[in-house]
Design a protein around this motif. Structure first.
Motif, short mmCIF file in Angstrom:
data_model
loop_
_atom_site.label_atom_id
_atom_site.label_comp_id
_atom_site.label_asym_id
_atom_site.label_seq_id
_atom_site.Cartn_x
_atom_site.Cartn_y
_atom_site.Cartn_z
N UNK A 61 38.22 -57.99 35.56
CA UNK A 61 37.32 -57.05 34.91
C UNK A 61 38.18 -55.98 34.26
N UNK A 62 38.07 -55.86 32.94
CA UNK A 62 38.94 -54.97 32.19
C UNK A 62 38.14 -53.84 31.58
N UNK A 63 38.58 -52.60 31.82
CA UNK A 63 38.04 -51.41 31.15
C UNK A 63 39.12 -50.90 30.21
N UNK A 64 38.79 -50.75 28.94
CA UNK A 64 39.82 -50.38 28.00
C UNK A 64 39.35 -49.47 26.88
N UNK A 65 40.33 -48.87 26.23
CA UNK A 65 40.10 -48.04 25.05
C UNK A 65 41.27 -48.25 24.10
N UNK A 66 40.96 -48.37 22.82
CA UNK A 66 42.03 -48.48 21.83
C UNK A 66 41.66 -47.64 20.61
N UNK B 138 48.63 -47.39 16.34
CA UNK B 138 47.61 -47.81 17.32
C UNK B 138 48.05 -47.46 18.73
N UNK B 139 47.06 -47.28 19.59
CA UNK B 139 47.30 -47.06 21.01
C UNK B 139 46.25 -47.83 21.78
N UNK C 163 51.71 -48.67 22.56
CA UNK C 163 51.65 -47.83 21.38
C UNK C 163 52.51 -48.47 20.31
N UNK C 164 52.04 -48.44 19.07
CA UNK C 164 52.81 -49.03 17.97
C UNK C 164 52.62 -48.22 16.70
N UNK D 45 58.28 -51.90 11.98
CA UNK D 45 57.35 -51.56 13.07
C UNK D 45 58.11 -51.27 14.35
N UNK D 46 57.60 -50.34 15.14
CA UNK D 46 58.15 -50.07 16.47
C UNK D 46 57.00 -50.10 17.47
N UNK D 47 57.31 -50.40 18.72
CA UNK D 47 56.27 -50.44 19.74
C UNK D 47 56.87 -50.16 21.11
N UNK D 48 56.00 -49.77 22.02
CA UNK D 48 56.36 -49.58 23.43
C UNK D 48 55.23 -50.11 24.28
N UNK D 49 55.57 -50.94 25.25
CA UNK D 49 54.60 -51.55 26.15
C UNK D 49 54.96 -51.15 27.57
N UNK D 50 53.96 -50.73 28.34
CA UNK D 50 54.19 -50.28 29.71
C UNK D 50 53.10 -50.85 30.60
N UNK D 51 53.49 -51.66 31.59
CA UNK D 51 52.54 -52.23 32.54
C UNK D 51 52.92 -51.76 33.94
#
Length: 374
Positions: A279-284, A300-301, A329-330, A346-352
């Motif tokens: 179950x995923x709750x998200x915002x973009x 984008x975020x 974030x990208x 393009x640049x991006x950062x992913x954090x889990x």
């Protein structure tokens, strides 16, 4: 018919989506985590109207080469065929086929072997205008996912979706309606987890309200939400029922600047096509600014909270009480000096972050892409 070529180079400091260099050493015998990926694409695009019939085809081949992790070098291909049809004054619809063969993203199944996946989608829709204000809709689609590695065959599956709906269109152009959807997911092969045979085939039923509100010439709101029930065919604690919804807001702040906001609470996972139950709750939030006809900025975020309690077990994904927090974030700049040529950086950062430590990671990347259409 428009031939095109594209070349991109990507640098990622954690290409395999591992927790740290110690995890890389343990899994691959090296502390190396970063790599450069070179991708070359060649394709043909066709887009044409024949009276009221719209035909569009995009077919391409790609070659992907890694500087360090050469064992993952691969060739892929993509096809997207679409026919938007119209019959008389009351019937419209589309028929399509989408095919893709590519390397499985490393964060999906945590398999550090070359594992190509093939995805195919076939779909058909029809809309019948019963009255100037009322439209009945129907849709059928079949999605298929297959993996090359023998060890991942238990994750291959098909998914059939049947949907019907009824919409009311106001004079303003806003739409309100109801839709019912039935989904059947089939895993042809079972897997063994802790000595137990597990099969994740499922059925899912949804009844949702659908609203498109043209609030103003610059603002559009879309809502799709309602009751969702999902049952594993084999039974067990992985069944789900509850409220799911998605809200999308589009705002054209100026003629050159636009924003898109997404809010959702849905059954999903690392990737919806992998049918991993969470179950995923998200915002973009996404923003675009067209500074000139040749220069465009995109940002984008994305933020998600994924709750896997009760998740069905699939090979390579830890089940049960797993909980993740995902952030990405990208930012990109696209420059088109000519109508047929575009350049993008393009640049991006992913954090889990996860309560299961081995599933957390941080990744930073930069990509340069050039595309030319003949």
């Amino acid at each position: 018919m428009t031939p095109y070529v594209q070349y991109s180079i990507l640098y990622d400091d954690n290409l395999l989506r591992l927790r740290d260099s110690a995890a890389a050493q343990s899994a691959l015998g090296t502390s190396q985590m970063s790599d450069y990926v070179h991708s070359s694409v060649g394709g043909i695009r066709f887009d044409r109207m024949f009276s009221r019939q719209h035909v569009r085809v995009d077919a391409s081949l790609n070659k992907n080469s890694f500087d360090y992790f050469k064992q993952f070098d691969n060739n892929g291909r993509d096809l997207n065929a679409y026919w938007g049809w119209a019959l008389g004054e009351r019937f419209t619809g589309d028929i399509g086929y989408v095919y893709s063969q590519s390397l499985t993203p490393f964060q999906n199944l945590r398999v550090l072997e070359k594992n190509l996946r093939t995805m195919q989608t076939k779909y058909a829709t029809v809309a019948w205008q019963l009255h100037p204000d009322w439209t009945a809709r129907a849709q059928f689609s079949r999605f298929g996912l297959g993996y090359e590695l023998a060890s991942q065959q238990a994750n291959s599956f098909t998914q059939d979706i049947t949907e019907v709906g009824l919409d009311y269109t106001a004079r303003s152009g806003s739409i309100a309606g109801l839709q019912a959807r039935h989904t059947k997911g089939n895993y042809p092969e079972s897997t063994v987890v802790s000595g137990s045979v597990v099969n994740n085939s499922f059925t899912q039923d949804e009844l949702k309200a659908r609203v498109t509100w043209l609030y103003s010439g610059k603002t559009k709101l879309q809502f799709l939400g309602g009751y969702v029930s999902r049952q594993r065919v084999a039974g067990g604690a992985a069944d789900y029922s509850g409220f799911n919804a998605r809200l999308i807001a589009d705002w054209a702040a100026t003629a050159k600047t636009g924003f898109k906001l997404n809010l959702w609470r849905e059954i999903g996972g690392l990737s919806d096509v992998d049918a991993n139950y969470s179950l995923t709750n998200g915002i973009s939030l996404a923003a675009v600014h067209k500074a000139t006809e040749k220069l465009r900025f995109d940002g984008s975020f994305d933020y998600q909270r994924r709750n896997y309690n009760g998740a069905a077990v699939i090979t390579g994904v830890t089940p049960s009480n797993r909980k993740d927090r995902y952030e990405k974030a990208s930012f990109s700049i696209t420059y088109s000096p000519l109508r047929s040529l575009s350049l993008m950086a393009a640049i991006y950062r992913e954090n889990v972050q996860s309560n299961i430590d081995s599933f957390g990671y941080v990744s930073n990347g930069i990509a340069l892409t050039t595309r030319y259409e003949f």
